[in-house]
Design a protein around this motif. Structure first.
Motif, PDB file in Angstrom:
ATOM      1  N   SER A  21     -14.919   2.883 -40.340  1.00 16.61           N
ATOM      2  CA  SER A  21     -13.604   3.401 -40.690  1.00 16.61           C
ATOM      3  C   SER A  21     -12.532   2.614 -40.287  1.00 16.61           C
ATOM      4  CB  SER A  21     -13.227   4.766 -40.133  1.00 16.61           C
ATOM      5  OG  SER A  21     -13.581   4.550 -38.883  1.00 16.61           O
ATOM      6  N   GLY A  46      -7.710   9.299 -43.249  1.00 12.06           N
ATOM      7  CA  GLY A  46      -8.481  10.505 -43.070  1.00 12.06           C
ATOM      8  C   GLY A  46      -9.659  10.260 -42.254  1.00 12.06           C
ATOM      9  N   PHE A  47     -10.471   9.728 -42.841  1.00  7.24           N
ATOM     10  CA  PHE A  47     -11.792   9.183 -42.250  1.00  7.24           C
ATOM     11  C   PHE A  47     -11.523   8.464 -40.950  1.00  7.24           C
ATOM     12  CE2 PHE A  47     -15.583   6.221 -42.589  1.00  7.24           C
ATOM     13  CZ  PHE A  47     -16.487   7.078 -42.043  1.00  7.24           C
ATOM     14  N   LEU A  48     -10.554   7.554 -40.766  1.00  6.33           N
ATOM     15  CA  LEU A  48     -10.138   6.984 -39.504  1.00  6.33           C
ATOM     16  C   LEU A  48      -9.782   7.839 -38.560  1.00  6.33           C
ATOM     17  CD1 LEU A  48     -10.176   4.518 -38.132  1.00  6.33           C
ATOM     18  CD2 LEU A  48      -7.976   3.714 -39.093  1.00  6.33           C
ATOM     19  N   ASN A  69      -7.947  -3.893 -27.154  1.00  5.44           N
ATOM     20  CA  ASN A  69      -8.855  -4.885 -27.609  1.00  5.44           C
ATOM     21  C   ASN A  69      -9.114  -4.708 -29.384  1.00  5.44           C
ATOM     22  OD1 ASN A  69     -10.344  -2.473 -27.345  1.00  5.44           O
ATOM     23  ND2 ASN A  69     -12.132  -3.430 -27.003  1.00  5.44           N
ATOM     24  N   VAL A  70      -9.040  -3.284 -29.829  1.00  3.88           N
ATOM     25  CA  VAL A  70      -9.192  -3.119 -31.127  1.00  3.88           C
ATOM     26  C   VAL A  70      -8.004  -3.517 -31.720  1.00  3.88           C
ATOM     27  CG1 VAL A  70      -9.684  -1.345 -32.812  1.00  3.88           C
ATOM     28  CG2 VAL A  70     -10.605  -1.133 -30.651  1.00  3.88           C
ATOM     29  N   ILE A  71      -6.670  -3.294 -31.349  1.00  2.00           N
ATOM     30  CA  ILE A  71      -5.604  -3.375 -31.996  1.00  2.00           C
ATOM     31  C   ILE A  71      -5.082  -4.931 -32.178  1.00  2.00           C
ATOM     32  CG2 ILE A  71      -2.982  -3.122 -31.663  1.00  2.00           C
ATOM     33  CD1 ILE A  71      -3.497  -0.598 -30.425  1.00  2.00           C
ATOM     34  N   THR A  75     -15.867  13.109 -27.710  1.00  3.69           N
ATOM     35  CA  THR A  75     -17.230  13.001 -27.528  1.00  3.69           C
ATOM     36  C   THR A  75     -17.356  12.126 -26.145  1.00  3.69           C
ATOM     37  OG1 THR A  75     -17.480  12.420 -30.096  1.00  3.69           O
ATOM     38  CG2 THR A  75     -19.469  12.180 -28.640  1.00  3.69           C
ATOM     39  N   VAL A  76     -16.409  11.282 -26.314  1.00  5.87           N
ATOM     40  CA  VAL A  76     -16.527  10.253 -25.147  1.00  5.87           C
ATOM     41  C   VAL A  76     -16.379  11.033 -23.703  1.00  5.87           C
ATOM     42  CG1 VAL A  76     -15.327   8.431 -23.822  1.00  5.87           C
ATOM     43  CG2 VAL A  76     -16.282   8.194 -26.196  1.00  5.87           C
ATOM     44  N   SER A  85     -15.686  -5.059 -31.660  1.00  6.52           N
ATOM     45  CA  SER A  85     -14.409  -4.921 -30.592  1.00  6.52           C
ATOM     46  C   SER A  85     -13.969  -3.251 -30.704  1.00  6.52           C
ATOM     47  CB  SER A  85     -13.072  -5.606 -30.841  1.00  6.52           C
ATOM     48  OG  SER A  85     -12.993  -5.748 -32.295  1.00  6.52           O
ATOM     49  N   LYS A 134     -14.130  10.276 -31.501  1.00  6.46           N
ATOM     50  CA  LYS A 134     -14.516   9.564 -30.425  1.00  6.46           C
ATOM     51  C   LYS A 134     -13.820  10.145 -29.168  1.00  6.46           C
ATOM     52  CE  LYS A 134     -12.197   6.057 -29.212  1.00  6.46           C
ATOM     53  NZ  LYS A 134     -11.352   5.110 -29.138  1.00  6.46           N
ATOM     54  N   ARG A 150     -15.288   7.264 -46.529  1.00  2.00           N
ATOM     55  CA  ARG A 150     -16.150   8.066 -45.703  1.00  2.00           C
ATOM     56  C   ARG A 150     -17.489   7.945 -46.897  1.00  2.00           C
ATOM     57  NH1 ARG A 150     -15.801  12.439 -42.630  1.00  2.00           N
ATOM     58  NH2 ARG A 150     -13.961  12.498 -42.990  1.00  2.00           N
ATOM     59  N   ASN A 154     -12.560  10.208 -37.407  1.00  2.27           N
ATOM     60  CA  ASN A 154     -13.527   9.551 -36.566  1.00  2.27           C
ATOM     61  C   ASN A 154     -12.891   9.148 -34.984  1.00  2.27           C
ATOM     62  OD1 ASN A 154     -15.838   9.007 -37.720  1.00  2.27           O
ATOM     63  ND2 ASN A 154     -15.052   7.525 -39.084  1.00  2.27           N
ATOM     64  N   LEU A 155     -11.633   8.661 -34.956  1.00  4.13           N
ATOM     65  CA  LEU A 155     -10.777   8.534 -33.633  1.00  4.13           C
ATOM     66  C   LEU A 155     -10.721   9.692 -32.734  1.00  4.13           C
ATOM     67  CD1 LEU A 155      -7.955   6.271 -34.821  1.00  4.13           C
ATOM     68  CD2 LEU A 155      -9.889   5.363 -33.438  1.00  4.13           C
ATOM     69  N   ARG A 179     -19.569  13.686 -23.014  1.00  2.19           N
ATOM     70  CA  ARG A 179     -20.753  13.409 -23.295  1.00  2.19           C
ATOM     71  C   ARG A 179     -21.308  13.371 -21.841  1.00  2.19           C
ATOM     72  NH1 ARG A 179     -22.665  10.129 -27.887  1.00  2.19           N
ATOM     73  NH2 ARG A 179     -22.609  12.068 -28.632  1.00  2.19           N
ATOM     74  N   ASN A 180     -20.803  12.807 -20.963  1.00  5.53           N
ATOM     75  CA  ASN A 180     -21.500  12.853 -19.409  1.00  5.53           C
ATOM     76  C   ASN A 180     -21.110  13.974 -18.590  1.00  5.53           C
ATOM     77  OD1 ASN A 180     -22.805  10.215 -20.426  1.00  5.53           O
ATOM     78  ND2 ASN A 180     -21.072   9.199 -19.930  1.00  5.53           N
TER      79      ASN A 180
END
Lengths: 243, 253
Positions: free
Chosen positions: A113, B7-9, B88-90, B19-20, A96, B16, A119, B12-13, B23-24
Motif C-alpha cells: 500500500s 483508503g487501503f494505505l 525512513n519511509v518518508i 498491532t505494534v 524501509s 500497523k 487492495r 494499513n497504517l 502485540r507484545n
C-alpha cells in the motif's frame, strides 16, 4: 516525447549542524541570513525516452541517490525543471517501510500500500509475491526474526510486483545470495523487454552494461559524461586509475 | 506522483499502529480500559472523600472529562512525533505525507472507542439510562477527531523543522489537565474566565458530553457552533500549513 526530462537541475542541502534550531530559522526569516548549503547536484540535464534504460555511475557522494530521490518526487529541485510522466516505483532502500514487529504477511500488505498498490491488486499478487520470495515457511513470523537477506527478498518481491512504468533501482540487491540476485536480474530484464523504463544505480560495471544502453557519470554533483554505456564506463574507470 | 489507494494505505497504517502497540503486551487491549479506570478511581476517592464535592454520580462525571482528554493528549502527542518516527519511509517512498499524522490520530480512535464503551457502560451502571440526545454523541466525537487531525498536521510538520515542538505539546497537555473541567464543574469557573474556557474545544466537548449523558439535554446551540467552527477551521488551516511545510521535509528529516 521524453518520459523523463531533467533540465539544468540543481539540488542543495543545508549543512545539518544547527539547521533544526529555532535560532537558525529566525535568523533566516527575520534577518535574511543565508544558510551554508552544499550542492548535491549541480546543473544536471538529460532526457530519457520510454523503453530506454539509463545507468548511473559515480563514486560515493556523487549525487546518484539524490537524483533518484528527485525523480521519485521525494524532494523538489532548488533550480531547474524536472518532469516525469507515468508511475514510478522507487527501490531506493529495500524494506524501509517494514516494521520489525509485524509478520512477513502484514508487512507485504503495508509495503504494497505504501508503494501504491490497491487492495485488490495486492490480494491478487500476494501468492506470487510470497512464491517469488521463497520464504513461505516464515511468512507468519515477525520480520525482526528475519536475516537481512530474507528481508531483502520479501521487499524486492513486493516492489517488483508493483509493475510501474519507470523503475528506479538504487544498488539494493547486494544482500541477496547469488541465485536470488540472478532471479531479480531476470525479472528486471523481463521488465525492460516489456517496454518499460529503468534507471539503475550500481557500482558494478558488469551490471550496468548488462541492463543499460545509456549511462551517465556523476562526480561531486556534476554531470561528467553522458552517452553510450561502454564509453561512459571506460571514461569513469579510467578516471579512477589516473585521478 | 503517488497515485495509489488512499483508503487501503490509511487502513494499513492504522492497523500497523494498533498491532505494534499491543502485540507484545500480555494484557493487550485491557490497558486501554485500565488507565482511565485507575485515574477515575483516584479522582473519585480524592473528590468524594478528601475534598467532598456535591457533584452526583462522580465517576461518570470524571469519565466524561477523562475520556476526551486522554484521547486528545495521546493522539496529539503521538502524531506530533509521527513524521519523525516514520522518517525512513518518508525519505524513501513518495507516500502522501499528510496520511502519516492522520493515521496516527485515527489509530488512537481505536482506543477511544473502547474508552467510550467504558463511559457508556458506567453511565448505564449509575442508572442514568439512554436518552434520545445520545444521537449527538457521534457528532461531537467526530468534531473532536477533526480538530485533533488539524492540530496534529500543524504540530507534526513544525516538529520536523524544530524538534522542541514535542516538548511544547507535552507541556500544553499537562496544563490542559487542569484547564479542562475534568474534576470540577464548569459552573464553578468565575464568570470573567468563562468565555476563555469556551474557546477550548476539549472543554466544550466535555461540557457537551455532560449535557447529553448526565443531564439528558442536547448540547447548547452556541456550544455546538463553537465546537464545529473550531474543528473545521483547524482542519483547513492544518492542511494548508502542512501543504506549505511538506516541501522541506526531505531536507530536514
Amino acid at each position: 516525447m521524453a518520459l523523463i526530462e531533467v533540465k539544468n537541475v540543481s539540488k542543495t542541502f543545508p549543512h545539518a549542524g544547527e539547521a533544526k534550531l529555532l535560532r537558525t530559522h529566525l535568523q533566516e526569516q527575520l534577518l535574511g541570513r543565508k544558510r551554508n548549503v552544499f550542492y548535491a547536484l549541480k546543473n544536471i540535464s538529460f532526457e530519457l525516452n520510454k523503453g530506454e534504460s539509463l545507468g548511473i555511475v559515480g563514486s560515493n557522494g556523487a549525487g546518484k541517490s539524490t537524483l533518484l530521490s528527485l525523480l521519485s518526487g521525494l524532494c523538489l529541485p532548488n533550480e531547474g525543471q524536472l518532469s516525469v510522466q507515468g508511475t514510478v516505483a522507487p527501490l531506493l532502500e529495500l524494506g524501509s517501510g517494514f516494521h520489525p514487529d509485524l509478520t512477513g504477511r502484514e508487512n507485504v500488505f503495508l509495503n504494497a500500500s505504501l508503494l501504491g498498490l490497491s487492495r485488490k491488486r495486492t490480494q491478487e499478487c500476494y501468492e506470487r509475491i510470497v512464491e517469488f520470495s521463497e520464504i513461505r515457511e516464515f511468512i507468519n513470523e515477525p520480520v525482526r526474526t528475519y536475516s537481512s537477506g530474507m528481508t531483502m527478498r520479501l521487499a524486492f518481491s513486493v516492489a517488483i510486483h508493483v509493475e510501474p512504468d519507470i523503475l528506479l533501482v538504487d544498488e539494493v540487491l547486494a544482500v541477496g545470495d547469488q541465485s536470488f540476485q540472478n532471479k531479480c536480474y531476470d525479472r528486471i530484464q523481463t521488465f525492460r523487454k516489456n517496454g518499460n523504463t529503468l534507471l539503475f544505480v550500481s557500482h558494478s560495471p558488469l551490471l550496468v552494461s548488462n541492463f543499460c544502453e545509456r549511462a551517465i557519470w556523476l562526480d561531486h554533483g556534476a554531470l561528467m559524461m553522458a552517452g553510450a554505456t561502454k564509453e561512459v564506463l571506460e571514461a569513469y574507470q579510467q578516471s579512477k586509475v589516473n585521478p | 506522483m503517488w497515485n495509489g489507494d488512499y483508503g487501503f494505505l490509511l487502513g494499513n497504517l492504522v492497523k500497523k499502529d494498533f498491532t505494534v502497540r499491543y502485540r507484545n503486551m500480555s494484557l493487550g487491549i485491557f490497558w486501554s480500559l485500565l488507565n482511565p479506570l485507575v485515574t477515575m478511581s483516584i479522582l473519585t476517592f480524592v473528590f468524594t472523600m478528601v475534598f467532598p464535592s456535591d457533584i452526583k454520580n462522580f465517576p461518570v462525571f470524571v469519565l466524561c472529562g477523562l475520556v476526551p482528554f486522554n484521547f486528545f493528549t495521546m493522539a496529539w502527542s503521538s502524531s506530533t512525533s509521527s513524521l519523525i518516527d516514520s522518517g525512513n519511509v518518508i525519505k524513501k517512498v513518495p507516500v502522501p505525507r499528510q496520511l502519516v499524522p492522520i493515521a496516527t490520530v485515527l489509530g488512537n480512535c481505536v482506543h477511544l472507542s473502547i474508552q467510550i464503551g467504558l463511559l457508556l457502560g458506567f453511565t448505564l451502571i449509575f442508572g442514568l439510562g439512554v436518552n434520545r440526545n445520545w444521537v449527538w454523541l457521534p457528532v461531537v466525537w467526530a468534531l473532536e477527531v477533526m480538530f485533533v487531525c488539524g492540530l496534529s498536521l500543524i504540530s507534526a510538520a513544525v516538529n520536523v523543522y524544530i524538534r522542541d515542538t514535542r516538548y511544547v505539546v507535552e507541556s500544553v497537555n499537562t496544563i490542559l489537565f487542569w484547564m479542562v473541567p475534568i474534576f470540577y464543574d464548569f459552573s464553578k469557573v468565575p464568570e470573567r474566565f468563562k468565555s476563555i474556557y469556551q474557546l477550548n474545544p476539549i472543554a466544550a466537548l466535555v461540557m457537551a458530553l455532560r449535557n447529553i449523558l448526565m443531564d439528558g439535554v442536547p448540547p447548547g446551540h452556541i456550544l455546538l457552533l463553537k465546537l464545529a467552527a473550531s474543528a473545521f477551521v483547524m482542519l483547513v488551516v492544518g492542511f494548508l500549513v502542512f501543504q506549505k511545510l511538506k516541501t522541506g521535509f526531505y531536507d530536514y528529516l
